[in-house]
Design an enzyme around this catalytic site. Structure first.
Site, PDB file in Angstrom:
ATOM      1  N   GLY A   1       0.839  -1.189   0.000  1.00 47.28           N
ATOM      2  CA  GLY A   1       0.000   0.000   0.000  1.00 47.28           C
ATOM      3  C   GLY A   1       0.872   1.235   0.000  1.00 47.28           C
TER       4      GLY A   1
ATOM      5  N   ALA B   1       2.211   3.038   2.429  1.00 49.07           N
ATOM      6  CA  ALA B   1       3.375   2.979   3.321  1.00 49.07           C
ATOM      7  C   ALA B   1       4.433   2.031   2.774  1.00 49.07           C
ATOM      8  CB  ALA B   1       2.943   2.550   4.727  1.00 49.07           C
ATOM      9  N   GLY B   2       4.009   0.858   2.291  1.00 47.61           N
ATOM     10  CA  GLY B   2       4.953  -0.117   1.756  1.00 47.61           C
ATOM     11  C   GLY B   2       5.662   0.387   0.518  1.00 47.61           C
TER      12      GLY B   2
ATOM     13  N   PHE C   1     -11.666  19.602   6.899  1.00 44.80           N
ATOM     14  CA  PHE C   1     -11.884  18.238   7.373  1.00 44.80           C
ATOM     15  C   PHE C   1     -12.076  18.286   8.888  1.00 44.80           C
ATOM     16  CE2 PHE C   1     -11.354  13.932   5.508  1.00 44.80           C
ATOM     17  CZ  PHE C   1     -11.606  14.246   4.181  1.00 44.80           C
TER      18      PHE C   1
ATOM     19  N   GLN D   1     -11.063   3.300  15.517  1.00 46.50           N
ATOM     20  CA  GLN D   1     -11.926   4.402  15.078  1.00 46.50           C
ATOM     21  C   GLN D   1     -13.094   3.918  14.228  1.00 46.50           C
ATOM     22  OE1 GLN D   1     -10.808   7.526  11.875  1.00 46.50           O
ATOM     23  NE2 GLN D   1     -10.523   8.577  13.829  1.00 46.50           N
TER      24      GLN D   1
ATOM     25  N   HIS E   1     -15.641   5.385  11.678  1.00 48.11           N
ATOM     26  CA  HIS E   1     -15.893   6.565  10.854  1.00 48.11           C
ATOM     27  C   HIS E   1     -17.383   6.871  10.897  1.00 48.11           C
ATOM     28  CE1 HIS E   1     -16.102   9.246   7.411  1.00 48.11           C
ATOM     29  NE2 HIS E   1     -14.783   9.267   7.357  1.00 48.11           N
TER      30      HIS E   1
ATOM     31  N   LEU F   1     -17.247   3.535   2.688  1.00 43.02           N
ATOM     32  CA  LEU F   1     -16.995   4.864   3.230  1.00 43.02           C
ATOM     33  C   LEU F   1     -17.609   5.974   2.384  1.00 43.02           C
ATOM     34  CD1 LEU F   1     -15.410   6.053   5.634  1.00 43.02           C
ATOM     35  CD2 LEU F   1     -13.568   6.519   4.034  1.00 43.02           C
TER      36      LEU F   1
ATOM     37  N   GLU G   1     -15.304  12.088   4.597  1.00 45.61           N
ATOM     38  CA  GLU G   1     -15.506  13.294   5.389  1.00 45.61           C
ATOM     39  C   GLU G   1     -15.476  14.537   4.501  1.00 45.61           C
ATOM     40  OE1 GLU G   1     -12.970  14.768   9.174  1.00 45.61           O
ATOM     41  OE2 GLU G   1     -13.559  12.672   9.126  1.00 45.61           O
TER      42      GLU G   1
ATOM     43  N   ARG H   1     -13.733  12.599  14.481  1.00 43.43           N
ATOM     44  CA  ARG H   1     -14.542  11.438  14.111  1.00 43.43           C
ATOM     45  C   ARG H   1     -15.163  10.720  15.301  1.00 43.43           C
ATOM     46  NH1 ARG H   1     -10.749   9.025   9.193  1.00 43.43           N
ATOM     47  NH2 ARG H   1     -11.391  10.589   7.668  1.00 43.43           N
TER      48      ARG H   1
ATOM     49  N   HIS I   1     -13.399   1.577  10.892  1.00 37.98           N
ATOM     50  CA  HIS I   1     -12.604   2.215   9.843  1.00 37.98           C
ATOM     51  C   HIS I   1     -11.095   2.116  10.016  1.00 37.98           C
ATOM     52  CE1 HIS I   1     -11.642   4.994   6.669  1.00 37.98           C
ATOM     53  NE2 HIS I   1     -11.130   5.892   7.494  1.00 37.98           N
TER      54      HIS I   1
ATOM     55  N   ARG J   1      -7.782   9.334  15.433  1.00 41.91           N
ATOM     56  CA  ARG J   1      -7.083   9.947  14.300  1.00 41.91           C
ATOM     57  C   ARG J   1      -7.937  11.006  13.624  1.00 41.91           C
ATOM     58  NH1 ARG J   1      -7.355   9.362   8.961  1.00 41.91           N
ATOM     59  NH2 ARG J   1      -8.437   7.358   8.875  1.00 41.91           N
TER      60      ARG J   1
ATOM     61  N   LEU K   1      -3.109   9.364   5.398  1.00 43.13           N
ATOM     62  CA  LEU K   1      -2.269   9.410   4.199  1.00 43.13           C
ATOM     63  C   LEU K   1      -0.957  10.135   4.483  1.00 43.13           C
ATOM     64  CD1 LEU K   1      -4.898  10.095   1.358  1.00 43.13           C
ATOM     65  CD2 LEU K   1      -3.785   7.934   1.960  1.00 43.13           C
TER      66      LEU K   1
END
Length: 596
Positions: free
Chosen positions: A14, A16-17, A116, A236, A238, A248, A251, A282, A369, A411, A417
């Site tokens: 993803g 991060a990877g 946001f 969390q 959402h 989803l 937001e 949230r 979420h 969060r 992200l």
């Protein structure tokens, strides 16, 4: 054995990877292993934006972003790591732009930003535009951009390989063992450094926004190897998932002016967050929705409320709130502008609900979420194994599977992200730096033995239990008893039920004897991971006798800084949960009551 040797191995592809793989590959021979093709990773589902205090429409500062993140975390976030992330945010977003990410633009050509939840002007308390976005598919664009950069940099990809085990030799990282899904063969990846970036574990809940691949694999694999997890009680929900489906609704809908309506036709968020209203954090909004439903104000008495982004409603409530355009004129929006800013959301609702958000209100309910907890790391991605912040040699983690902890107990939207880009980068840099001076540990002759035994147990179970039934029961008990609201009796009931399910899991027998893409075997193995993670969450939630962020206890409704301003560390030993603690890093901001 099928043996591959790399300086750095990244598990997960993803955001991060890919970020970790990209930066590690600039200084070390690097492989990225993923059970999915990288472009199918769950980062692609992130919709609304990535946070950075550019101030492209109005005044904003990284210090405000830092404070909002600390406050949003309910003061459990480590403030040194939060400062590090928010100060790196602008450069991180500009780097993505320079890689080719097609952000939306202001009329002057700058990166467009939208409000946001929880992101504010710290002087006025009003929402601030901080979320940099590419329509409502920002995560998808990040994923595509980073994958292109990795291919350009000749990162080695092993797609559709599931990592089953982490190898430790002489107390140091030695690699991982994975199964190739196309053949069923085991492969050993000999490495000096390993970076886990395997995402979250939301599939343990009945209603979730998470992809089917989100089964907590990385955390479960390391837990079995004696590595602790941190703050697992904090999950969390959402506020806005599509009713019953959990898909989803970003937001960003509320950022563009959408508002929440109960069964009486009332806008209810001003009761719960008088200043920022529908753009509270949230955890606050999710509890508000759940409270409205529990008190009988769901739509027609059902367990959902409406999200309204019809242009006439947005304009009406924007006028009531005194919201303006950047030039100071009254805020307005047209159906065409809503469609341009939120194309995927409009499409989701039309396809899955038969509802057109331009003319009808969307039925929504909170959906599982994001996990704030995970594999403990410092701000460089090094995995921490005790309360003294001792780093495990050669082991790193980044993204949702990691706990830095910048999110603490809750969060803020768009910080996920940012988290994966900033800490994915530094995990990659640190792993490559470590690999330059480290030696390969000698692999044991039976490196694949534990991985083999896990599969053999599933192939030769008694068959008295059914994996699908266990999965269904686990999801229901976690959603009902360890969900948005929790109490002692419910969590004790959940723990007992999970013990029963884990006992039944030992009786599971996979009927498919084939080796090629044996998804039944893989799903059964993933269920074992989810049961381990669910057990840890329930035990940690029962242990924390307070309410904070995403952890809300009806029997302990207040936050208790005197006794619980500390991180939870949890180990699994001989099948039993052991809990310890780690102090919260506080630099500038002393805990105080959160007011939105």
């Amino acid at each position: 054995m099928n043996i591959h040797q790399f300086d750095v191995v990244v598990v997960g592809a993803g955001g991060a990877g890919l970020m970790a793989g990209l930066y590690a590959s600039r200084g070390a021979k690097t492989a990225v292993i993923s059970k999915l093709y990288p472009t199918r990773s769950h980062t692609g589902a992130a919709q609304g934006g990535i946070s950075a205090a550019f101030g492209n429409y109005e005044e904003d500062k990284p210090e405000w972003h830092t404070y909002d993140t600390v406050k949003g975390s309910d003061y459990l976030g480590d403030q040194d790591a939060i400062e590090f992330m928010t100060n790196e945010a602008i450069d991180a977003v500009l780097e993505l732009e320079h890689m080719g990410l097609p952000f939306d633009r202001t009329p002057e050509g700058r990166i467009s930003q939208r409000p946001f939840g929880g992101h504010t002007n710290n002087e006025t308390g009003k929402p601030v535009r901080r979320a940099c976005h590419a329509a409502d598919r920002t995560g998808h664009m990040i994923l595509q951009t980073l994958y292109q950069q990795c291919l350009k940099n000749k990162v080695n990809f092993f797609d559709e390989y599931q990592v089953l085990d982490f190898l430790i030799v002489n107390g140091k990282t030695a690699g991982v063992v994975a199964v190739e899904l196309a053949t069923g063969e085991l492969h050993t990846f000999h490495a000096k450094a390993v970076i886990f970036a395997t995402g979250g574990h939301g599939r343990i809940f009945e209603v979730t926004s998470n992809a089917y691949a989100y089964t907590g694999d990385g955390g479960a694999v390391l837990l079995r190897r004696g590595i602790p997890l941190e703050d697992m009680e904090f999950f969390q929900f959402h506020p806005t998932g599509i009713y019953k489906l959990g898909i989803l609704i970003t937001e960003g809908v509320r950022g563009e002016g959408g508002i929440l309506i109960n069964g009486k036709g009332e806008r209810f968020m001003p009761k719960y967050a008088p200043t920022v209203k529908d753009l509270a954090s949230r955890d606050v909004v999710s509890r508000a929705i759940y409270t409205e439903i529990r008190e009988g104000r769901g739509i027609n008495g059902s367990n959902y409320v409406y999200l309204d982004v019809r242009p006439e409603s947005v304009i009406k409530y924007a006028a009531q709130d005194g919201r303006t355009n950047p030039d100071g004129t009254p805020y307005t929006i047209t159906g065409e502008q809503v469609l341009a800013k939120l194309p995927d959301i409009i499409d989701f609702c039309r396809v899955y609900l038969g509802v057109d958000p331009l003319t009808q209100m969307m039925p929504i309910q909170p959906t599982a979420h994001y996990t704030m907890g995970g594999i403990p790391t410092n701000k460089y991605g090094e995995v921490i194994i005790d309360d003294k912040n001792t780093a495990f040699p050669g082991l790193y983690a980044a993204g949702e599977c990691a706990c830095v902890s910048v999110h603490g107990a809750n969060r803020l939207g768009t910080n996920s992200l940012l988290d994966l880009v900033v800490f994915g980068k530094h995990a990659g840099l640190k792993a490559a730096e470590y690999a330059k001076t480290a030696e390969f540990e000698k692999l044991p002759d039976d490196a694949e033995a534990d991985a083999k035994s896990q599969f053999e147990a599933l192939r030769h179970g008694s068959g008295k239990a059914n994996a699908f039934d266990i999965t269904t029961e686990m999801k229901k008990v976690m959603f009902d008893l360890v969900g948005i609201y929790r109490n002692e009796s419910g969590m004790k009931e959940a723990i007992e039920k999970l013990k029963e399910l884990k006992s039944r899991y030992k009786e599971v027998c996979v009927k498919d004897t084939g080796k090629i893409f044996n998804t039944e075997l893989l799903n059964a193995w993933e269920l074992g991971n989810m049961l381990e993670i669910a057990d840890v969450i329930a035990e940690c939630a029962l242990n924390r006798k307070e309410s904070r962020g995403g952890h809300s206890r009806e029997d302990y409704p207040k936050r208790d800084d005197q006794n619980w301003l500390k991180h939870t560390l949890v180990w699994k030993k001989d099948g039993k949960v052991k809990i310890g603690y780690k102090p919260v890093a506080i630099t500038k901001y002393q805990p105080k009551e959160r007011v939105y």
